[in-house]
Design an enzyme around this catalytic site. Structure first.
Site, PDB file in Angstrom:
ATOM      1  N   SER A  73       1.626  -9.827  -0.596  1.00 44.62           N
ATOM      2  CA  SER A  73       1.266  -8.406  -0.568  1.00 44.62           C
ATOM      3  C   SER A  73       1.501  -7.733   0.776  1.00 44.62           C
ATOM      4  O   SER A  73       1.627  -6.511   0.849  1.00 44.62           O
ATOM      5  CB  SER A  73      -0.202  -8.232  -0.972  1.00 44.62           C
ATOM      6  OG  SER A  73      -1.045  -8.988  -0.110  1.00 44.62           O
ATOM      7  N   LYS A  84       0.807  -1.222   0.000  1.00 46.83           N
ATOM      8  CA  LYS A  84       0.000   0.000   0.000  1.00 46.83           C
ATOM      9  C   LYS A  84       0.840   1.273   0.000  1.00 46.83           C
ATOM     10  O   LYS A  84       0.399   2.315  -0.492  1.00 46.83           O
ATOM     11  CB  LYS A  84      -0.947  -0.004   1.198  1.00 46.83           C
ATOM     12  CG  LYS A  84      -2.028  -1.074   1.152  1.00 46.83           C
ATOM     13  CD  LYS A  84      -3.009  -0.849   0.014  1.00 46.83           C
ATOM     14  CE  LYS A  84      -4.191  -1.795   0.103  1.00 46.83           C
ATOM     15  NZ  LYS A  84      -5.161  -1.586  -0.996  1.00 46.83           N
ATOM     16  N   GLU A 134      -9.635   5.763   3.037  1.00 43.34           N
ATOM     17  CA  GLU A 134     -10.415   4.694   3.638  1.00 43.34           C
ATOM     18  C   GLU A 134      -9.481   3.509   3.864  1.00 43.34           C
ATOM     19  O   GLU A 134      -8.432   3.411   3.232  1.00 43.34           O
ATOM     20  CB  GLU A 134     -11.561   4.288   2.715  1.00 43.34           C
ATOM     21  CG  GLU A 134     -11.197   3.290   1.624  1.00 43.34           C
ATOM     22  CD  GLU A 134     -10.157   3.780   0.633  1.00 43.34           C
ATOM     23  OE1 GLU A 134      -9.341   2.948   0.171  1.00 43.34           O
ATOM     24  OE2 GLU A 134     -10.151   4.981   0.296  1.00 43.34           O
TER      25      GLU A 134
END
Length: 408
Positions: free
Chosen positions: A391, A99, A121
């Site tokens: 991830s 991210k 969010e």
């Protein structure tokens, strides 16, 4: 390795209206349209500016810790007895997940646009942490919307966001998960559109977000394509990634989409099983998932006969979403990518297997991709290669795993 930068030459999609085939577009209130036009212009100018590339590349190398390595999962491969499994280690990026790639890119863009108030969010909390981290670095105000259910199951990430100076805003509406956090963030944006930058965390939402997030995450695939060839002398037979909204997967797939011999496999959240209807497997359950509009884009959406959005379930907060990025819908429609699922139980088993065999504790989201590799590798020749995008790391999920294992 070549200097890191945003790759915009690997596809001509989306088109000028923001469509990937029949999916994508902009379905938002008129009050937001000028902000999206402004964002699209600013992004086009940024990616044409060598200084923007240089600043992002510098931060990727010196702050994020890129390039992240590829790890050969030797013991796992031996135990499975088939294909050789390699892991793209986004869990080793700063903040522990992919991210941060998108958060830094959009953060630099917001600063370039003169926007000082940032909203975001989050579901699993990793986008929230990545955004809070990047905003602390860049000196920007940060507000993160998060469903109260996700706040309870992701307490370590909630504390990290607050420690980094972000305001975490609980969302009590709907299912109190990611879908509802996006709803509240968009309401905030409508109200404060002149002063606020919405830093959307996945490859969904109205154009240009699916394109922009994909481009910022494409560094995963660009690195991995070069690394896997250097280590194995070949391209992977398959690339595997979990798919919630789809940013980590599209970031990996993007660099391989023209390599027809490499299969692209996305793994959705099977939850408690398709029959239970308690899942987030949009492509696997076409009885309740069909093209529709959610959060400003057209894609596959889990909905009832009246078109009402259905509640979802996954052990992993980051996959608990009723729609999917429009480019994934397009890749599936083209039959270029294949989408399968892993249940909560399968993901939890993969979480434990990778931990015990490789000393790597994956995020529960990533464990869904590992679960598919565990199923698939034994059916493949030993000289074949599976590349799994890890991830994120799993320390954020330990409370959930402890509680679930206790229940089992």
């Amino acid at each position: 390795m070549a200097e890191l930068y945003i790759r915009t030459d690997m596809t001509d999609l989306p088109d000028a209206r923001g469509y990937f085939g029949e999916f994508g577009g902009r379905f938002v209130p008129e009050t937001i349209m000028p902000a999206l036009d402004e964002l699209e212009r600013a992004y086009a100018e940024a990616i044409a500016d060598p200084q923007f590339h240089a600043e992002l590349s510098h931060l990727q190398r010196t702050y994020t810790g890129r390039p992240t390595p590829i790890t050969y999962a030797r013991r796992l491969s031996e135990a499975l007895g088939g294909a050789q499994v390699y892991l793209k280690r986004e869990d080793l990026a700063h903040t522990g997940a992919h991210k941060i790639n998108n958060a830094l890119g959009q953060g630099l863009l917001a600063k370039r646009m003169g926007k000082r108030r940032i909203i975001a969010e989050t579901g699993a909390g990793q986008h929230g942490v990545g955004t809070a981290t990047a905003m602390a670095l860049l000196g920007l105000e940060c507000h993160v919307y998060m469903g109260s259910v996700d706040i309870r199951r992701q307490q370590p990430n909630v504390f990290r966001m607050k420690l980094l100076g972000a305001e975490v805003i609980p969302v009590e509406s709907g299912s109190r998960t990611l879908k509802d956090a996006i709803n509240e963030a968009m309401r905030d944006w409508v109200t404060n559109v002149e002063t606020t930058f919405y830093l959307l965390g996945s490859a969904l939402g109205p154009h240009p977000y699916p394109m922009m997030v994909r481009d910022f995450q494409s560094v995963i695939g660009v690195e991995a394509r070069e690394q896997i060839q250097a280590q194995t002398g070949q391209l992977p037979d398959a690339c595997i990634a979990c798919v919630g909204g789809g940013s980590n997967a599209i970031g990996l797939f993007h660099a391989f989409r023209d390599d027809d011999a490499t299969e692209l496999i996305g793994v959705e959240a099977g939850g408690r099983g398709i029959e239970s209807k308690e899942h987030a497997a949009r492509f696997a359950d076409l009885d309740i998932s069909r093209p529709g509009i959610l959060h400003g884009t057209r894609s596959y959406v889990m909905q009832d006969d009246d078109g009402q959005i259905m509640e979802t379930h996954s052990i992993s907060a980051g996959l608990d979403y009723p729609s999917v990025g429009p480019e994934h819908a397009h890749l599936r429609r083209l039959e270029r990518a294949y989408y399968t699922l892993a249940t909560d139980e399968e993901a939890l088993e993969a979480f434990q297997v990778l931990s015990k065999l490789e000393g790597i504790i994956p995020a529960l989201e990533s464990a869904h991709a590992v679960a598919e590799a565990i199923k698939r590798a034994p059916t493949m020749p030993r000289d074949s290669v599976l590349l799994v995008n890890l991830s994120g790391r799993g320390d954020k999920d330990l409370d959930t795993v402890i509680n679930t294992l206790g229940d089992l």
